[in-house]
Motif scaffolding. Structure first.
Motif, mmCIF file in Angstrom:
data_model
loop_
_atom_site.group_PDB
_atom_site.id
_atom_site.type_symbol
_atom_site.label_atom_id
_atom_site.label_comp_id
_atom_site.label_asym_id
_atom_site.label_seq_id
_atom_site.Cartn_x
_atom_site.Cartn_y
_atom_site.Cartn_z
ATOM 1 N N LYS A 108 7.149 -1.133 -2.087
ATOM 2 C CA LYS A 108 7.726 -1.324 -3.409
ATOM 3 C C LYS A 108 6.987 -2.488 -4.052
ATOM 4 C CE LYS A 108 12.005 -2.389 -5.902
ATOM 5 N NZ LYS A 108 13.470 -2.634 -5.811
ATOM 6 N N LEU A 109 6.606 -2.342 -5.297
ATOM 7 C CA LEU A 109 5.837 -3.366 -5.999
ATOM 8 C C LEU A 109 6.796 -4.374 -6.609
ATOM 9 C CD1 LEU A 109 3.368 -0.890 -7.744
ATOM 10 C CD2 LEU A 109 3.064 -2.092 -5.558
ATOM 11 N N ALA A 110 6.712 -5.609 -6.136
ATOM 12 C CA ALA A 110 7.711 -6.619 -6.496
ATOM 13 C C ALA A 110 7.305 -7.394 -7.752
ATOM 14 C CB ALA A 110 7.929 -7.568 -5.320
ATOM 15 N N PHE A 111 7.085 -6.683 -8.853
ATOM 16 C CA PHE A 111 6.754 -7.342 -10.109
ATOM 17 C C PHE A 111 7.872 -8.285 -10.562
ATOM 18 C CE2 PHE A 111 4.285 -3.289 -10.573
ATOM 19 C CZ PHE A 111 3.019 -3.859 -10.607
ATOM 20 N N ALA A 153 -4.305 -11.989 -7.857
ATOM 21 C CA ALA A 153 -3.152 -11.581 -7.056
ATOM 22 C C ALA A 153 -2.178 -12.751 -6.959
ATOM 23 C CB ALA A 153 -3.595 -11.145 -5.664
ATOM 24 N N VAL A 154 -0.903 -12.470 -7.130
ATOM 25 C CA VAL A 154 0.111 -13.525 -7.132
ATOM 26 C C VAL A 154 0.528 -13.867 -5.706
ATOM 27 C CG1 VAL A 154 0.936 -12.700 -9.364
ATOM 28 C CG2 VAL A 154 2.151 -12.023 -7.290
ATOM 29 N N GLN A 155 1.353 -14.883 -5.593
ATOM 30 C CA GLN A 155 1.863 -15.340 -4.304
ATOM 31 C C GLN A 155 2.595 -14.201 -3.577
ATOM 32 O OE1 GLN A 155 2.466 -16.625 -7.278
ATOM 33 N NE2 GLN A 155 4.663 -16.720 -7.720
ATOM 34 N N GLY A 156 2.334 -14.095 -2.279
ATOM 35 C CA GLY A 156 2.966 -13.063 -1.470
ATOM 36 C C GLY A 156 2.227 -11.748 -1.451
ATOM 37 N N ALA A 157 1.195 -11.614 -2.275
ATOM 38 C CA ALA A 157 0.396 -10.381 -2.255
ATOM 39 C C ALA A 157 -0.298 -10.254 -0.901
ATOM 40 C CB ALA A 157 -0.631 -10.382 -3.381
ATOM 41 N N LEU A 259 -2.226 -8.371 -9.090
ATOM 42 C CA LEU A 259 -1.547 -7.633 -8.033
ATOM 43 C C LEU A 259 -0.253 -8.352 -7.665
ATOM 44 C CD1 LEU A 259 -4.532 -6.801 -5.648
ATOM 45 C CD2 LEU A 259 -3.557 -5.365 -7.449
ATOM 46 N N PRO A 260 0.838 -7.599 -7.470
ATOM 47 C CA PRO A 260 2.106 -8.226 -7.105
ATOM 48 C C PRO A 260 2.250 -8.372 -5.596
ATOM 49 C CG PRO A 260 2.440 -5.894 -7.368
ATOM 50 C CD PRO A 260 0.972 -6.146 -7.642
ATOM 51 N N ALA A 261 3.295 -9.068 -5.189
ATOM 52 C CA ALA A 261 3.706 -9.024 -3.787
ATOM 53 C C ALA A 261 4.310 -7.648 -3.493
ATOM 54 C CB ALA A 261 4.725 -10.122 -3.508
ATOM 55 N N PHE A 262 4.342 -7.295 -2.210
ATOM 56 C CA PHE A 262 4.939 -6.031 -1.778
ATOM 57 C C PHE A 262 6.274 -6.287 -1.082
ATOM 58 C CE2 PHE A 262 0.536 -3.826 -1.096
ATOM 59 C CZ PHE A 262 0.379 -3.746 -2.469
ATOM 60 N N LYS A 263 7.145 -5.284 -1.150
ATOM 61 C CA LYS A 263 8.390 -5.253 -0.396
ATOM 62 C C LYS A 263 8.534 -3.851 0.194
ATOM 63 C CE LYS A 263 12.064 -7.056 -2.380
ATOM 64 N NZ LYS A 263 13.105 -7.346 -3.408
ATOM 65 N N GLY A 264 9.551 -3.679 1.034
ATOM 66 C CA GLY A 264 9.876 -2.354 1.504
ATOM 67 C C GLY A 264 10.628 -1.581 0.429
ATOM 68 N N VAL A 265 10.575 -0.267 0.497
ATOM 69 C CA VAL A 265 11.226 0.566 -0.517
ATOM 70 C C VAL A 265 12.745 0.510 -0.367
ATOM 71 C CG1 VAL A 265 9.245 2.114 -0.699
ATOM 72 C CG2 VAL A 265 11.081 2.649 0.916
ATOM 73 N N ASP A 266 13.444 0.866 -1.437
ATOM 74 C CA ASP A 266 14.901 0.773 -1.461
ATOM 75 C C ASP A 266 15.566 1.618 -0.383
ATOM 76 O OD1 ASP A 266 14.678 -0.920 -3.615
ATOM 77 O OD2 ASP A 266 15.116 0.615 -5.121
ATOM 78 N N SER A 297 6.816 4.329 12.055
ATOM 79 C CA SER A 297 6.347 3.959 10.722
ATOM 80 C C SER A 297 4.855 3.660 10.741
ATOM 81 C CB SER A 297 7.120 2.743 10.204
ATOM 82 O OG SER A 297 6.818 2.491 8.838
ATOM 83 N N VAL A 298 4.197 3.980 9.628
ATOM 84 C CA VAL A 298 2.751 3.772 9.500
ATOM 85 C C VAL A 298 2.432 3.246 8.104
ATOM 86 C CG1 VAL A 298 2.249 5.656 11.112
ATOM 87 C CG2 VAL A 298 2.259 6.119 8.666
ATOM 88 N N GLY A 299 1.324 2.536 7.990
ATOM 89 C CA GLY A 299 0.806 2.155 6.686
ATOM 90 C C GLY A 299 1.332 0.839 6.160
ATOM 91 N N VAL A 300 1.280 0.702 4.845
ATOM 92 C CA VAL A 300 1.591 -0.557 4.185
ATOM 93 C C VAL A 300 3.052 -0.950 4.356
ATOM 94 C CG1 VAL A 300 1.527 -1.757 1.950
ATOM 95 C CG2 VAL A 300 -0.257 -0.115 2.528
ATOM 96 N N CYS A 301 3.923 0.008 4.644
ATOM 97 C CA CYS A 301 5.356 -0.289 4.736
ATOM 98 C C CYS A 301 5.774 -0.897 6.068
ATOM 99 C CB CYS A 301 6.172 0.969 4.466
ATOM 100 S SG CYS A 301 5.842 2.333 5.594
ATOM 101 N N VAL A 302 4.863 -1.069 7.025
ATOM 102 C CA VAL A 302 5.249 -1.652 8.309
ATOM 103 C C VAL A 302 5.228 -3.170 8.228
ATOM 104 C CG1 VAL A 302 4.311 0.338 9.550
ATOM 105 C CG2 VAL A 302 2.941 -1.739 9.342
ATOM 106 N N ALA A 303 6.029 -3.809 9.067
ATOM 107 C CA ALA A 303 6.108 -5.268 9.097
ATOM 108 C C ALA A 303 4.999 -5.830 9.977
ATOM 109 C CB ALA A 303 7.478 -5.704 9.620
ATOM 110 N N ILE A 304 4.123 -6.630 9.367
ATOM 111 C CA ILE A 304 3.063 -7.325 10.100
ATOM 112 C C ILE A 304 3.084 -8.787 9.664
ATOM 113 C CG2 ILE A 304 0.584 -7.538 10.477
ATOM 114 C CD1 ILE A 304 0.261 -4.615 10.050
#
Length: 423
Positions: A108-111, A153-157, A259-266, A297-304
């Motif tokens: 989720k794009l955290a604009f 890119a902003v903080q948290g990106a 570019l915004p920071a990312f979050k997990g989807v709703d 889970s795979v991809g950008v949505c995983v916690a790293i």
């Protein structure tokens, strides 16, 4: 009969669907659930945002291609994952039950975390094809009446490559139009230095990217926190390495992409045991959620976790190679679980990336992703531009045909190997 559901129809989701279909039996079922009826090739968005590509060039309808492989498709957004009940609630109130779930939603794009940020406010985006198309329309207006650009890119990106790509693609486009001299450009980033990339740097990424920016007359501000964006003005706090405030900036702009920071989807946000506080899916070394062991889970949505501590929060990128590796491990582990065995396949979290700069580019390899590394390699050249064009063509054809051949293993790494021999 087992039902495997893939949540998400992007690069990770589509690849997982094809790979999973090859692993299951004739009585098993594979279903993809996606909020969009189309696949979008996200790496091409910076080209769309300067009108070098159109939406039609990088998207296609998902359903017909999955149907050819016997994979079901539901073009509806997920409202909530209910892991205790093994079902997904969709936006229309219907439910999809599963035996195994692969979460491949992307972020989720955290604009909303920065006042005035995002395509509905005062800055543009290349994170989604709709955003890139809107950016391209604004770009046409901008080049007719140019002025200052602020990009970064902003903080948290956590995915910095597209910011560098778009800055240098804009530079190339402006030079071709012979109006670059009318456009002061500033790169603003939360990274502690140019070329950090969320990876603590790779090879000589710092020196080579700083040199590129100097050659292209692009100024930069690092350790930067964007506090607010207004129409035509960005407020940026620059920090020292110890986190103390170094300088306050008010940057005027006529065009900006941040570019915004990312979050997990709703759909997974706030699900205890499934997602972390930012909403990213919690996984173990086998891509499996520790609490709900039939969820992967795979991809950008995983916690790293971040690669290292930085004065301003900097996330860790997940590149195409990592996603392919995660998918391969996940699919084989689900097959093992279906056979009553414990999973034992692990993804190789190595960072491999091609970044296009318009008329040249940069490629890097970080093996493993977190230092110290066995391989830390970063090179620039015109060959990277052509490789990225080839990447786009190859991958779109691969997804349409349902080809499960790993792209980076068979294309990028061999290409880099040849280049190293020539060097």
């Amino acid at each position: 009969m087992a039902h495997i559901v893939i949540l998400g129809g992007g690069i990770g989701g589509m690849t997982a669907a094809y790979d999973m279909k090859e692993q299951v039996g004739p009585n098993d079922k594979v279903t993809v659930v996606s909020e969009h009826p189309y696949f979008q090739f996200t790496p091409s968005n910076p080209w769309v945002a300067v009108n070098w590509r159109t939406r039609e060039d990088i998207t296609f309808e998902i359903a017909p291609y999955l149907a050819r492989k016997g994979i079901d498709f539901i073009a509806k957004a997920a409202k909530k994952v209910h892991p205790a009940d093994n079902r997904i609630e969709l936006i229309d109130g219907s439910f999809v039950d599963y035996d195994f779930l692969i979460i491949a939603t992307g972020p989720k794009l955290a604009f909303d975390e920065v006042e005035g940020l995002g395509p509905e406010k005062f800055t543009h985006s290349v994170c989604a094809v709709d955003h890139a198309v809107k950016s391209g329309a604004a770009w046409n207006q901008f080049v007719a009446d140019p002025g200052p650009i602020v990009v970064g890119a902003v903080q948290g990106a956590s995915c910095y490559g597209p910011a560098y790509e778009y800055a240098l693609i804009m530079d190339t486009d402006l030079r071709r139009r012979k109006i670059r001299s009318k456009v002061p450009m500033t790169f603003v980033t939360a990274e502690p230095y140019i070329g950090h990339l969320g990876l603590g740097g790779v090879g000589d990424s710092k020196g080579l990217l700083e040199s590129t920016f100097r050659d292209k007359h692009i100024k930069w501000i690092c350790n930067a926190k964007v506090t607010k964006v207004e129409a035509g003005k960005m407020y940026v706090t620059e920090h020292n390495d110890d986190g103390s405030v170094k300088k306050e900036h008010e940057l005027p702009f006529k065009y900006s992409m941040m570019l915004p920071a990312f979050k997990g989807v709703d759909a997974v946000f706030g699900v205890e045991g499934l997602a972390n506080p930012r909403g990213f899916t919690i996984i173990d070394e086998f891509q499996r959620n520790p609490k709900y062991k039939n969820i992967y889970s795979v991809g950008v949505c995983v916690a790293i976790p971040p690669v290292e501590a930085t004065p301003i929060p900097v996330g860790t990128p997940k590149t195409g190679y990592m996603i392919e590796s995660m998918v391969t491990a996940t699919v084989h582990n689900i097959r093992q679980a279906m056979d009553g065995k414990e999973p034992d396949h692990k993804a190789t979290w190595n960072a491999v990336c091609l970044a296009d700069f318009g008329d040249e580019g940069a490629a890097f390899v970080a093996i493993p992703q977190i230092p110290p590394r066995n391989v830390s390699w970063f090179k620039k050249g015109k060959w990277v531009h052509y490789a990225k064009v080839g990447y786009e063509k190859y991958f779109l054809n691969k997804i349409k045909k349902g080809n499960t051949e790993p792209f980076y293993e068979r294309y990028v790494l061999k290409l880099i190997g040849v280049t190293r021999l020539h060097k």
